[in-house]
Design a protein around this motif. Structure first.
Motif, PDB file in Angstrom:
ATOM      1  N   LEU A  27      -8.771 -72.430 -23.696  1.00 33.99           N
ATOM      2  CA  LEU A  27      -9.571 -71.462 -24.377  1.00 33.99           C
ATOM      3  C   LEU A  27     -10.943 -71.780 -24.392  1.00 33.99           C
ATOM      4  CD1 LEU A  27      -6.926 -70.880 -27.850  1.00 33.99           C
ATOM      5  CD2 LEU A  27      -7.754 -68.959 -26.039  1.00 33.99           C
ATOM      6  N   THR A  28     -11.470 -70.694 -24.817  1.00 29.21           N
ATOM      7  CA  THR A  28     -13.043 -71.228 -25.011  1.00 29.21           C
ATOM      8  C   THR A  28     -13.243 -71.677 -26.344  1.00 29.21           C
ATOM      9  OG1 THR A  28     -13.488 -69.064 -25.825  1.00 29.21           O
ATOM     10  CG2 THR A  28     -13.880 -69.335 -23.655  1.00 29.21           C
ATOM     11  N   ALA A  29     -14.391 -72.689 -26.507  1.00 33.37           N
ATOM     12  CA  ALA A  29     -14.871 -73.074 -27.684  1.00 33.37           C
ATOM     13  C   ALA A  29     -16.379 -73.166 -27.914  1.00 33.37           C
ATOM     14  CB  ALA A  29     -14.049 -74.358 -27.997  1.00 33.37           C
ATOM     15  N   VAL A  47     -16.405 -74.475 -22.737  1.00 33.69           N
ATOM     16  CA  VAL A  47     -17.690 -74.028 -23.503  1.00 33.69           C
ATOM     17  C   VAL A  47     -18.421 -72.918 -22.564  1.00 33.69           C
ATOM     18  CG1 VAL A  47     -19.679 -74.871 -24.508  1.00 33.69           C
ATOM     19  CG2 VAL A  47     -17.957 -76.396 -24.319  1.00 33.69           C
ATOM     20  N   GLY A  48     -17.723 -71.879 -22.763  1.00 36.22           N
ATOM     21  CA  GLY A  48     -18.410 -70.680 -21.602  1.00 36.22           C
ATOM     22  C   GLY A  48     -19.430 -70.253 -22.011  1.00 36.22           C
ATOM     23  N   ASP A  49     -19.901 -69.490 -21.168  1.00 42.52           N
ATOM     24  CA  ASP A  49     -21.599 -69.021 -21.255  1.00 42.52           C
ATOM     25  C   ASP A  49     -21.279 -67.935 -22.042  1.00 42.52           C
ATOM     26  OD1 ASP A  49     -20.629 -67.530 -18.927  1.00 42.52           O
ATOM     27  OD2 ASP A  49     -22.482 -67.812 -17.896  1.00 42.52           O
ATOM     28  N   SER A  50     -20.011 -67.306 -22.009  1.00 43.32           N
ATOM     29  CA  SER A  50     -19.542 -65.818 -23.132  1.00 43.32           C
ATOM     30  C   SER A  50     -20.192 -66.324 -24.569  1.00 43.32           C
ATOM     31  CB  SER A  50     -18.108 -65.614 -23.031  1.00 43.32           C
ATOM     32  OG  SER A  50     -17.442 -66.961 -23.384  1.00 43.32           O
ATOM     33  N   VAL A  51     -20.636 -67.556 -24.782  1.00 44.36           N
ATOM     34  CA  VAL A  51     -21.272 -67.827 -26.055  1.00 44.36           C
ATOM     35  C   VAL A  51     -22.402 -66.903 -26.327  1.00 44.36           C
ATOM     36  CG1 VAL A  51     -22.687 -69.676 -24.932  1.00 44.36           C
ATOM     37  CG2 VAL A  51     -21.994 -69.931 -27.445  1.00 44.36           C
ATOM     38  N   ILE A  87     -17.990 -77.274 -19.120  1.00 43.97           N
ATOM     39  CA  ILE A  87     -19.163 -76.797 -19.648  1.00 43.97           C
ATOM     40  C   ILE A  87     -19.535 -75.856 -18.572  1.00 43.97           C
ATOM     41  CG2 ILE A  87     -21.591 -76.575 -20.675  1.00 43.97           C
ATOM     42  CD1 ILE A  87     -20.773 -79.051 -22.050  1.00 43.97           C
ATOM     43  N   ASP A  88     -20.018 -74.501 -18.826  1.00 38.83           N
ATOM     44  CA  ASP A  88     -20.481 -73.464 -17.964  1.00 38.83           C
ATOM     45  C   ASP A  88     -21.993 -73.846 -17.696  1.00 38.83           C
ATOM     46  OD1 ASP A  88     -18.804 -71.519 -16.888  1.00 38.83           O
ATOM     47  OD2 ASP A  88     -18.962 -70.114 -18.588  1.00 38.83           O
ATOM     48  N   MET A  89     -22.210 -73.737 -16.421  1.00 43.34           N
ATOM     49  CA  MET A  89     -23.620 -73.922 -15.957  1.00 43.34           C
ATOM     50  C   MET A  89     -24.256 -72.296 -16.114  1.00 43.34           C
ATOM     51  SD  MET A  89     -23.734 -76.717 -12.870  1.00 43.34           S
ATOM     52  CE  MET A  89     -25.317 -76.923 -13.269  1.00 43.34           C
ATOM     53  N   VAL A 117     -18.073 -79.597 -15.184  1.00 42.15           N
ATOM     54  CA  VAL A 117     -19.015 -78.189 -15.467  1.00 42.15           C
ATOM     55  C   VAL A 117     -18.162 -77.178 -14.526  1.00 42.15           C
ATOM     56  CG1 VAL A 117     -21.138 -79.481 -15.454  1.00 42.15           C
ATOM     57  CG2 VAL A 117     -20.273 -78.537 -13.275  1.00 42.15           C
ATOM     58  N   LYS A 118     -18.555 -75.959 -14.806  1.00 39.38           N
ATOM     59  CA  LYS A 118     -18.187 -74.817 -14.240  1.00 39.38           C
ATOM     60  C   LYS A 118     -19.087 -73.786 -13.623  1.00 39.38           C
ATOM     61  CE  LYS A 118     -15.716 -70.780 -16.348  1.00 39.38           C
ATOM     62  NZ  LYS A 118     -16.957 -69.804 -15.910  1.00 39.38           N
ATOM     63  N   LEU A 119     -18.825 -73.493 -12.350  1.00 44.31           N
ATOM     64  CA  LEU A 119     -20.096 -72.546 -12.122  1.00 44.31           C
ATOM     65  C   LEU A 119     -19.336 -71.327 -11.213  1.00 44.31           C
ATOM     66  CD1 LEU A 119     -20.410 -73.189  -8.664  1.00 44.31           C
ATOM     67  CD2 LEU A 119     -21.420 -74.779  -9.335  1.00 44.31           C
ATOM     68  N   ALA A 141     -14.401 -73.992 -10.102  1.00 43.10           N
ATOM     69  CA  ALA A 141     -15.064 -72.790  -9.651  1.00 43.10           C
ATOM     70  C   ALA A 141     -14.614 -71.572 -10.316  1.00 43.10           C
ATOM     71  CB  ALA A 141     -14.776 -72.526  -8.286  1.00 43.10           C
ATOM     72  N   HIS A 142     -15.199 -70.447 -10.201  1.00 38.36           N
ATOM     73  CA  HIS A 142     -14.900 -69.163 -10.862  1.00 38.36           C
ATOM     74  C   HIS A 142     -15.275 -68.148  -9.782  1.00 38.36           C
ATOM     75  CE1 HIS A 142     -15.846 -66.666 -14.681  1.00 38.36           C
ATOM     76  NE2 HIS A 142     -15.430 -65.921 -13.844  1.00 38.36           N
ATOM     77  N   VAL A 143     -14.177 -67.459  -9.501  1.00 38.66           N
ATOM     78  CA  VAL A 143     -14.315 -66.509  -8.547  1.00 38.66           C
ATOM     79  C   VAL A 143     -13.840 -64.882  -8.953  1.00 38.66           C
ATOM     80  CG1 VAL A 143     -14.254 -67.815  -6.418  1.00 38.66           C
ATOM     81  CG2 VAL A 143     -12.306 -66.846  -7.259  1.00 38.66           C
TER      82      VAL A 143
END
Ligand code: KIV
Length: 274
Positions: A27-29, A47-51, A87-89, A117-119, A141-143
């Protein structure tokens, strides 16, 4: 919080080892209190950049800065004792060169204590993922739908139907070959997400990508129903906290206006009884 924080029980190699095992729960936080709620139940707190959209009211994730991610990353780390933080970059902090990505990933890790980290990106980010992993930065990663590219994608669309499927598969394979320890598949058609999951040796974590992924992630505010006006198809609401909050705030406002709050028990006597 700094890199001197103790090592946490869950680290990227353990997440990798979960491939094909019990599904990974993510889950995000973005804050300490929510991290405390997520920690006992989840393997990963993202810790998504959806923040930027969820907490700061931004129209997209494009305006999120490294400083915002560090601030929220630190807050989340204070609330975790078991789950692993990722943590999202943010947009603009890694795309220019592997060196830029390393500099900023190192800041995220050193200044928050998070172990990974996630990118976003596939084939075109493979060189960067390899550069980071070779230097001690575990990368998720995220695709599929990559929200930082909505302006080139043309919106929050499903990515990977028909002619696009081979490209999404190639992106996922490139991330794995470059050393990513896991991969988010966002808004990828269910059949393709299953194929990618079977083809890769690293865990896939789906959001809007069906039940065949090795794990699932949702934005916590979405699944708690904190937004009354935002209902994407892939989000199941496990609560309606937005409605509950609306009722609670309306009751408070009515009671303040009627002078029934505060009641005597909420006040302090002028003298302490001896
Ligand atoms: O920023 C975010 O919350 C994410 C998830 C939706 C995967 O990247």
């Amino acid at each position: 919080m700094s890199a001197s924080a103790p090592l946490r029980s869950v680290l990227p190699p353990e997440i990798m080892a979960r491939k094909g095992g019990a599904p990974l729960v993510v889950l995000t936080a973005y804050t300490t209190p929510v991290a405390r709620l997520v920690d006992p139940h989840c393997d990963i707190a993202l810790v998504g950049d959806s923040v930027g959209m969820v907490l700061h009211g931004m129209p997209s994730t494009i305006g999120v800065t490294l400083e915002m991610m560090i601030l929220h990353g630190r807050a989340v780390m204070r609330g975790l004792s078991k789950a692993m933080a990722v943590i999202d970059m943010p947009f603009g902090s890694y795309e220019e060169s592997p060196e830029q990505a390393f500099r900023n990933a190192a800041r995220l890790m050193a200044e928050t204590g998070a172990p990974s980290v996630k990118l976003e990106g596939g084939v075109h980010m493979a060189e960067t993922i390899a550069f980071l992993t070779a230097r001690g930065v575990p990368v998720m990663a995220h695709v599929g739908l990559t929200p930082q590219s909505i302006n080139t994608l043309g919106g929050y669309k499903v990515v990977g139907r028909e002619g696009e499927a081979a490209r999404v598969m190639a992106d996922a394979r490139a991330c794995e070959a470059a050393g990513a320890f896991s991969i988010v598949l966002e808004k990828v058609p269910v059949g393709l997400a299953g194929e990618i999951t079977r083809a890769l040796k690293i865990p896939t974590i789906g959001i809007g990508a069906g039940a065949d992924c090795d794990g699932q992630v949702l934005v916590v505010d979405d699944m708690l129903g904190l937004f009354t006006d935002f209902r994407p198809k892939f989000v199941k609401r496990y609560a309606e906290l937005g409605m509950l909050a609306d009722e609670a705030i309306a009751s408070y406002a009515a009671e303040v206006r009627a002078r029934t709050f505060p009641a005597p028990e909420h006040g302090f006597a002028d003298k302490v009884k001896s």
